[in-house]
Design a protein around this motif. Sequence first.
Motif, mmCIF file in Angstrom:
data_model
loop_
_atom_site.group_PDB
_atom_site.id
_atom_site.type_symbol
_atom_site.label_atom_id
_atom_site.label_comp_id
_atom_site.label_asym_id
_atom_site.label_seq_id
_atom_site.Cartn_x
_atom_site.Cartn_y
_atom_site.Cartn_z
ATOM 1 N N ILE A 95 0.842 -1.214 0.000
ATOM 2 C CA ILE A 95 0.000 0.000 0.000
ATOM 3 C C ILE A 95 0.873 1.258 0.000
ATOM 4 N N ALA A 96 1.910 1.243 0.839
ATOM 5 C CA ALA A 96 2.779 2.424 0.932
ATOM 6 C C ALA A 96 3.538 2.640 -0.377
ATOM 7 N N ASP A 99 1.236 4.083 -3.058
ATOM 8 C CA ASP A 99 1.008 5.518 -2.803
ATOM 9 C C ASP A 99 2.191 6.351 -3.287
ATOM 10 N N LYS A 100 3.378 5.918 -2.900
ATOM 11 C CA LYS A 100 4.599 6.687 -3.221
ATOM 12 C C LYS A 100 4.835 6.701 -4.733
ATOM 13 N N GLU A 103 2.426 8.887 -6.522
ATOM 14 C CA GLU A 103 2.712 10.295 -6.240
ATOM 15 C C GLU A 103 3.659 10.871 -7.304
ATOM 16 N N LYS A 111 -3.312 3.755 -10.689
ATOM 17 C CA LYS A 111 -3.253 2.470 -9.974
ATOM 18 C C LYS A 111 -1.961 1.754 -10.341
#
Length: 459
Positions: A95-96, A99-100, A103, A111
Motif C-alpha cells: 500500500i505504501a 502511494d509513493k 505520487e 493504480k
Amino acid sequence: MNAPIGDSHKKDIAHALHPYTNLAVHEDQGPLIISKGEGVYVWDDQGNRYLEGLGGLWCVSLGFSEPRLAAAAADQFAALPYSHTFAHRSTEPVIALADKLLEIAPEPMTKAFFLSSGSEAIDAMIRFTWYYNNGRGLTEKKKIISRKRGYHGVTVAGGSLTAIPLMQNDFDLPLDRMIHTDTAGYYRYGRTGESEEEFATRLADNLEQLILSEGPETVAAFVAEPVMGAGGVMTPPATYFKKVQAVLKKYDVLMVADEVICGFGRTGNMWGCQTYDIQPDMVTCAKQLSSGYLPISALMISDKIYDVLKEQSKKHGALGMGYTYGGHPVSCAVALETLKIYEERNIVDRVRELAPRFQERLSALSKSPLVGEARGVGLIGALELVADKNTREQYPAELKIGATLAARALNHGLVVRALPGDVIGICPPLIITKEQIDELFDSLSIAVTETEALVKKAA
Ligand SMILES: Cc1ncc(COP(=O)(O)O)c(C=O)c1O
C-alpha cells in the motif's frame, strides 16, 4: 590492467545455465564471476575491480552497497517475510509503495499492480489490454505493435514484442497478434538527405499505414521504450512521440510506455515520458524501482483502463490475474526505501547536473574513426561502431567488433555492454560522481583506441 578473466573457472560451470552466452564456446571458457560490490564498483573473484558502467543490467541506480536498502530488507524480513495480495489481502509495504509510486508517476496513472520482473509487467499489460477491449465489446481489437529492436522481456508474450532476432529465432516467436513497426533510430535508419523531422514524420506515416493495413478495429496498443535500451540505446527524434501519439489517438490505440530502463531519473526527468512528452495509457517499470536489489516491477494504469477492469471483475467475480510473488513485501519495502532515497537525494537534479559531463565525454569519442555515432540523454548513452563513417556501413557481425571493444574495456576495469548492431551501451549507477564519469570515459577511450588498432592490423 586487470588479470585475465575466467581461466580459473573452466570446469566450474557444469550445472549453471547462463543466458545470452554461446553455450558451446562457454563450456570451455569460464564466466566472469562477480563477488562483491561497493559504490559504482564491483570486484571479481580474482580481486579485479571494475567500474560498473551498465549498473548491472541497467538497474543498480544507487550503487552496490547502499546500507539503507539492506536495512529495509532486513527489517521487513524480520516483520513479515511473506504474505500475498490475492483475494482482498494486502500488506503495508504494498500500500505504501503504491502511494509513493503514484505520487511521482507520469500522468494520468492512478493504480499500480506489482509483479516481479519487467517481462511480467509487459505480460500483465497485454492481458489487461485484451481484457479491457473485451470489456468494451471490441473483441477483435487485440493486436499489439512494438518496434523492431525494441526490448520488452522474454516471456512468450513479452518476447513476441521484443523484436530482436536473437530472442525470437527458433523460439517460435513472435506469436500472432504481435506486430512490429520501425525503429526510431535516425542515425541508422534515416535516409540520405532526410531531416530528423522528416524521418519522424515518415515513421508516424508508416505506423498509420500499418494500422490501416491490419485494420484499426484489430489494433489495441502500441508499446515503446522512451529511449530504446537493449536494442541499441536509440534516442528518438524530438517530435517522434508527438506524431506517433496523434496516430494512436486517431485509431483508438493505447499508448504504453515501457519505462523499465528510463524510469526513475535516467533521462534527466523522473520518467522518459516527461523527457519525450508522452501521455501514456499504461506504464511499465522495474529495475531502478528497487535499484535492482530485489525483483520487483509495476504496471501502472490510468482510470480509463481501471474503470473497465472494475466492470470486468464484477462480471467475472474477480480480477483473475496475479502472481505468488507479485507485491512481495520485502521487495516492496526495498522499493519504497529506494524511492525515498531518490527524493531525499534529489536524484533527478543530480542526473541533470552530471549529464553535461557524461554526454560531453561520450560525444568526444565520436572523433574515433570507429565511432559512427555517440548518442545519449541524461546518464545513458551509446557508441555505434562502424566500418565506414561516411556510408555508416557496419562491420560483418561475425567480427564481433562491439564485443571486442567491451572485452578491451573489461581489461581496463570497465563494464560496458555490447548490444546488437555493434552498439556499446553505457548506463552507470546514478550515484556516479563527476570524477568517476571521467574514469569511465578514460577507460572507454583506451578500449576504443585499442580496438581501432586491432581493426587496422586485421585490415
Ligand atoms: C525496456 C525493458 N522492458 C522489459 C524488460 C524485461 O525486464 P526483465 O528482464 O526484468 O523481465 C527489460 C529488460 O531489460 C527492458 O529493458
